[in-house]
Motif scaffolding. Sequence first.
Motif, short mmCIF file in Angstrom:
data_model
loop_
_atom_site.label_atom_id
_atom_site.label_comp_id
_atom_site.label_asym_id
_atom_site.label_seq_id
_atom_site.Cartn_x
_atom_site.Cartn_y
_atom_site.Cartn_z
N VAL A 120 0.83 -1.21 0.00
CA VAL A 120 0.00 0.00 0.00
C VAL A 120 0.86 1.26 0.00
O VAL A 120 0.38 2.34 -0.35
CB VAL A 120 -0.97 -0.02 1.21
N TYR A 169 0.73 3.58 -2.95
CA TYR A 169 -0.54 4.30 -3.00
C TYR A 169 -0.52 5.47 -2.04
O TYR A 169 -1.01 6.56 -2.36
CB TYR A 169 -1.66 3.32 -2.66
N LEU A 198 -9.23 2.30 1.79
CA LEU A 198 -9.55 1.10 1.04
C LEU A 198 -10.75 0.42 1.67
O LEU A 198 -10.88 0.38 2.90
CB LEU A 198 -8.35 0.14 1.01
N MET A 243 -1.56 5.32 -9.89
CA MET A 243 -2.53 5.76 -8.88
C MET A 243 -2.73 7.28 -8.95
O MET A 243 -3.85 7.76 -8.73
CB MET A 243 -2.06 5.34 -7.50
N VAL A 274 -11.61 2.81 -3.50
CA VAL A 274 -10.85 1.68 -4.01
C VAL A 274 -11.09 0.46 -3.14
O VAL A 274 -10.95 0.52 -1.92
CB VAL A 274 -9.34 2.01 -4.05
N GLU A 287 -9.13 -5.17 -5.23
CA GLU A 287 -8.80 -4.72 -6.58
C GLU A 287 -7.45 -4.01 -6.61
O GLU A 287 -6.66 -4.20 -7.54
CB GLU A 287 -9.91 -3.81 -7.11
N TYR A 288 -7.17 -3.19 -5.60
CA TYR A 288 -5.87 -2.51 -5.58
C TYR A 288 -4.74 -3.52 -5.41
O TYR A 288 -3.73 -3.48 -6.14
CB TYR A 288 -5.81 -1.48 -4.47
#
Length: 278
Positions: A64, A67, A78, A153, A168, A172-173
């Motif tokens: 993460v 992101y 998320l 992103m 998000v 999926e991320y």
Amino acid sequence: MAEQTKLEPPKPETEAPDELAGSEAPLLDHLIELRKRLIRSLLVIVGLLIACFFVAGPIFDILVQPYREAVAPQPVELIYTAPQEFFFTQLSLAFFGAIFLGFPYLAVEIYGFVAPGLYKKERKAFIPYLIATPIFFLLGAAMVYFAVLPLAMRFFHSMETGEISMLVKVSEYLGLAMTLIIAFGLCFQLPVILTLLAQIDLISSGTLKKGRRYAIVAILVFAAFITPPDPISQIGLALPMYLLYELSIWSVMWIEKRRAKTLAAAEGEGTDTTTTPT
């Protein structure tokens, strides 16, 4: 007198069953060896899968982080929309960690299976490729982590408006991040594979140069198929792959020059054997 003919003793029958048994034995040995290596690889992957499941949280934080850097100083949000979704996401994280950490071991197992069929000189020539495989895999993963994923992103977040915001899903991320890392890691094996094929005389630099236009089309199609439908990810994969293709051409040319020097030296030693008259 009538000419007597000598009776020749009957010829022994060829032992076809023994020959067949001898030819089947190596094949059976190879299958047994392949089975052992597959079982060992599976055990290693399962062991890493269990271990990574208990550290899925740190793996999640690592994936993460690009992101977070892309949307900073805004916090990352998320979501998941099904009760079981995050559990299966943790399983996916564990499997990704097992494949990522176990990739060098899998490469060693492949080498161990192929090595007995190679000559000693060929084994020594194969070792650099064995070392280069995980290095190029890490280079591809690093490019996704530090460049492609943050840019993608930022591109997605730039499409937000005052009334439309992007929520998000965690699955999926993480699916996007893991797919890109594995895809880039495998695609960065292109120089290793092409150089190895050149080492065993299956391709040449001339063939690669003539097929450059077809390679560009194939790279663009592959990048469009393997990445999300956004220009950042597609260009981020297509451009490095093309550069790796050009690097492969230079690597194959270097191998051909080194082979030509070796052959010239061998021919020179062969023709230098002159005899002096007594």
